[in-house]
Design a protein around this motif. Sequence first.
Motif, short mmCIF file in Angstrom:
data_model
loop_
_atom_site.label_atom_id
_atom_site.label_comp_id
_atom_site.label_asym_id
_atom_site.label_seq_id
_atom_site.Cartn_x
_atom_site.Cartn_y
_atom_site.Cartn_z
N TRP A 16 0.82 -1.21 0.00
CA TRP A 16 0.00 0.00 0.00
C TRP A 16 0.85 1.26 0.00
O TRP A 16 0.43 2.30 -0.51
N SER A 19 1.80 1.52 -3.62
CA SER A 19 0.59 1.85 -4.37
C SER A 19 0.29 3.34 -4.26
O SER A 19 -0.05 4.00 -5.26
N HIS A 23 0.43 6.04 -7.36
CA HIS A 23 -0.75 6.80 -7.74
C HIS A 23 -0.53 8.31 -7.65
O HIS A 23 -1.33 9.09 -8.17
N HIS A 169 -11.03 1.01 -10.69
CA HIS A 169 -9.85 0.82 -9.85
C HIS A 169 -9.99 1.53 -8.50
O HIS A 169 -9.60 0.98 -7.46
N SER A 170 -10.55 2.72 -8.51
CA SER A 170 -10.74 3.44 -7.24
C SER A 170 -11.76 2.71 -6.36
O SER A 170 -11.61 2.66 -5.13
N HIS A 173 -10.05 -0.19 -4.60
CA HIS A 173 -9.34 0.23 -3.39
C HIS A 173 -10.31 0.47 -2.24
O HIS A 173 -10.04 0.10 -1.10
N THR A 176 -11.71 -2.83 -0.65
CA THR A 176 -10.81 -3.65 0.16
C THR A 176 -10.71 -3.18 1.61
O THR A 176 -10.31 -3.96 2.48
#
Length: 203
Positions: A16, A19, A23, A169-170, A173, A176
């Motif tokens: 993360w 990630s 981003h 994709h957002s 996230h 999760t």
Amino acid sequence: MRPFYLLFTLSNVNLWIWSAVFHTRDNPVTEKLDYFSAAFAMFCGLYYSVVRLYHLYDTPQTRHRHRVLRLWALLCFAAFVAHVAYLTLLPRFDYGWNMKVNVTVGLAYNLLWISYSLLNPPYTRFYGISNGHRPRFVLTPLFLGLAMISAVSLEIFDFPPWWRVIDAHSLWHLATVPIIIGWYQFLRFDSLDPSWKEEKSTA
């Protein structure tokens, strides 16, 4: 199990972090660090799942399985290195292959944990304890595993962004977050189950 849970936790913290970096700073280096960290977390997830569910961890009763544990660790590490080497040596990054590997490994260990909820899983939930012992949280891996598999579908079945801001994709996230919280609670309950004390008392 503590060292294995720590490995899984740290691999996901690393994932993360990279990630978030990727981003915010999208370039070839941060992209690879994000994707390779994700793959490492997936392999760590599969690794610790097999260790926990097939009782390869270190206790006096399971010490005879150390050779299997070492071979399993070597296999997971070799598979991860081969995955990274393949993607690094290619003239162009193979996004399709990377996705297939992550989904396959993630699906494998989610299915292993989903089987925890079955009446007769392909392993004993607690070493030396009959599967007739069904802890009160026995169905939790089923719901969380199905939720994670559903969330992964957001990565596979992409769609145009809503209002040019919210894309698949957002939402992946976002999805999760509650799953991770629920998984932490499950692992905590699993580690505190009285069956672990019974296992130590018979060692």
